[in-house]
Design an enzyme around this catalytic site. Structure first.
Site, PDB file in Angstrom:
ATOM      1  N   HIS A 159       2.610  -8.143 -13.147  1.00  0.00           N
ATOM      2  CA  HIS A 159       1.386  -7.515 -13.701  1.00  0.00           C
ATOM      3  C   HIS A 159       0.213  -7.661 -12.716  1.00  0.00           C
ATOM      4  CE1 HIS A 159       3.532  -7.571 -17.596  1.00  0.00           C
ATOM      5  NE2 HIS A 159       3.910  -8.776 -17.198  1.00  0.00           N
ATOM      6  N   SER A 280     -14.338   4.575   9.166  1.00  0.00           N
ATOM      7  CA  SER A 280     -15.078   5.484   8.297  1.00  0.00           C
ATOM      8  C   SER A 280     -16.065   6.230   9.172  1.00  0.00           C
ATOM      9  CB  SER A 280     -15.815   4.671   7.234  1.00  0.00           C
ATOM     10  OG  SER A 280     -16.978   5.348   6.820  1.00  0.00           O
ATOM     11  N   LYS A 286     -15.885  -0.377   8.285  1.00  0.00           N
ATOM     12  CA  LYS A 286     -14.626  -0.071   7.619  1.00  0.00           C
ATOM     13  C   LYS A 286     -13.382  -0.146   8.489  1.00  0.00           C
ATOM     14  CE  LYS A 286     -14.653   1.700   3.433  1.00  0.00           C
ATOM     15  NZ  LYS A 286     -13.502   1.599   2.613  1.00  0.00           N
ATOM     16  N   GLU A 293      -1.651   4.714   2.870  1.00  0.00           N
ATOM     17  CA  GLU A 293      -2.008   5.629   1.776  1.00  0.00           C
ATOM     18  C   GLU A 293      -1.264   6.953   1.915  1.00  0.00           C
ATOM     19  OE1 GLU A 293      -6.524   3.940   1.006  1.00  0.00           O
ATOM     20  OE2 GLU A 293      -6.190   5.429   2.538  1.00  0.00           O
TER      21      GLU A 293
END
Ligand code: ARG
Length: 504
Positions: A159, A280, A286, A293
């Site tokens: 979880h 970024s 960043k 992804e």
């Protein structure tokens, strides 16, 4: 060049817009070379069976070899109108070069139905072997990393909450074991892919004495798809290849998700190499895990391609139907993306830095040793796990409220809690509490099979090394056999072209 070579029954040329809609020629660049290979093996067999003349074979092979060389040099453009597909296109090229009296013999005993089924099988076979090879590379990298991280404790999550103390090596071995099953799925469906459908003709075979086994042998297949209806109509071999890929990609997507979460500042378990991270455009600080992804997204796309293939197939009657044409690009795209993902994922697994100190820091403040403490109560006090669960659950509740760490628990507190929860006195020997003093040692206390005990983990690593060696050997043998058959085919072609009578 002469297009429309199939249209003798039809009075008019195909409508221009309809031709565009109908044609698969742009997608067919994937199978250009496979189509020629099939042509060559088929024509050799036709000669060997006495169906065409030796002189005809020589001209056909010579022209096909020229076309192949031109294709490899990038001199042939498939963005042409007027052709239904690569099969018509190559046959037309051949007829252009050697005339219809000779070139027109190539299609003897063959239809586009068995021809395209053959091309797809040849191409899927190639993709599967490449995927197989990449998977082995990835598994090797994972094993190496598992060996490096044998002593690194790691929280295991359920979880996405702290569950049990484990080890990074054990986590990596879990990835390995899944990938091994993925490999075995590929290995298994490869056997069904690697069969020749050629010689099935349109659907019901031929009155000409074709030798299907010979064609299969020339093309490196292990046997034929025997039933001619099955040979032209079935695409389950492609579906299961894409299905094996989808299962593999679904798994890599989950691992990517772990790595994305682990790369967050909150977890801080990993650092991606700069060359595998994205910045970024506006936030100067960043470092984004964009590759991971994209793997997650592309995995979804591959599963979508499988679903599209299944949906296309489910309604069409047995036999060849033009719907099948749409399958090709879905299958090839899915397998190609699988291959690309595997390559990138291997790079990431090789280059990722594991922040072991951070992993240790998280462990030292975690209540995850609670389960081991409860089991110790079962082991030493022989009380029920339910009672032990109640005691330790209460301890964690109180400690969490007070901001205390589990490793600070002493015998008196435990006795008090036991009295409160169970209403009885428990004698708590000191060794019950030893397990929580150093959480990083907990894996070494686990004795059940397959748990992260370092001894077991070392054994598993050795075991998996041997398995991987075996898998490599199997792949090597397959590649060797295919190479030998390829060589045999090109020698045969060459000898016919050079008209080396002695060798026939
Ligand atoms: N372009 C077709 C395909 O990709 C080739 C087979 C056509 N066969 C036929 N009977 N029309 O499936």
């Amino acid at each position: 060049m002469n297009s429309g070579i199939y249209r003798s029954r039809l009075g008019k040329p195909l409508d221009k817009e309809a031709a565009k809609f109908l044609s698969s020629i742009r997608d067919d660049s994937e199978i250009f070379l496979e189509d020629i290979l099939g042509d060559e093996a088929h024509s050799i067999m036709l000669y060997e069976q006495g169906i065409i003349e030796r002189e005809d074979l020589k001209k056909i092979l010579k022209a096909l070899e020229e076309i192949k060389a031109e294709w490899l040099r990038g001199e042939i453009n498939l963005k042409v109108d007027g052709f239904e597909d690569v099969h018509e296109f190559i046959e037309s090229l051949l007829i252009d070069r050697v005339g219809v009296e000779v070139g027109g013999k190539l299609h003897t005993g063959r239809s586009r139905n068995d021809q395209v089924a053959l091309d797809i099988r040849l191409k899927v076979r190639k993709y599967l072997l490449e995927i197989w090879n990449e998977l082995i590379d990835l598994m090797e990298i994972i094993l190496t990393r598992a060996e490096e991280e044998k002593d690194t404790p790691l929280i295991l999550y359920t979880h996405l909450q702290h569950a049990q103390i484990g080890s990074l090596s054990h986590y990596l071995l879990a990835l390995f074991d899944h990938l091994l099953r993925d490999l075995e799925r590929i290995e298994d469906c490869y056997k069904r892919v690697n069969k020749s459908p050629l010689g099935a003709s349109a659907i019901g075979g031929s009155i000409l004495p074709l030798n299907r086994v010979r064609v299969a042998e020339l093309l490196g297949f292990e046997g034929v798809v025997e039933n001619s209806i099955d040979a032209v109509s079935s695409r389950d071999f492609a579906l299961e290849s894409l299905s094996a890929s989808s299962i593999l990609m679904t798994f890599l997507s989950r691992v990517s998700e772990d790595l994305i979460v682990w790369s967050s500042s909150e977890f801080g378990y990993i650092e991606l190499p700069d060359e595998l991270a994205s910045p970024s455009s506006i936030m100067p600080h960043k470092k984004n895990p964009c590759l991971l992804e994209l793997i997650r997204a592309k995995a979804g796309k591959i599963c979508g391609l499988l679903t599209a293939s299944l949906m296309e197939l489910k309604g069409i009657p047995i036999g060849y139907n033009r719907d099948l044409q749409e399958q090709k690009s879905l299958i090839f795209q899915g397998l190609k993306e699988t291959l690309d993902i595997l390559k990138i994922f291997s790079k990431i697994m090789k280059g990722v830095e594991f922040k072991t100190e951070r992993m240790l820091e998280i462990i030292s403040g975690s209540y995850a040793p609670a389960i081991d403490l409860a089991e110790n109560l079962v082991k030493y006090l022989r009380i029920s796990i339910r009672e032990a669960h109640m005691i330790v659950g209460e301890i964690v509740k109180e400690f969490a409220e007070k901001g205390l760490k589990l490793k600070d628990l002493n015998q008196d507190t435990m006795k008090d809690v036991a009295r409160k929860v169970l209403g009885k006195e428990l004698d708590i020997p000191n060794n019950v509490l030893e397990i929580i003093r150093d959480p990083s040692k907990i894996p070494s206390k686990r004795v059940s099979m397959g748990a992260p005990n370092p001894r077991d983990v070392s054994r598993m690593i050795e075991d998996r090394k041997n398995i991987l060696k075996e898998k490599k050997k199997i792949l090597k043998n397959i590649l060797k056999t295919l190479e030998e058959r390829e060589e045999m085919l090109s020698k045969t072609i060459k000898s016919f072209i050079e008209d080396d009578l002695a060798s026939h």
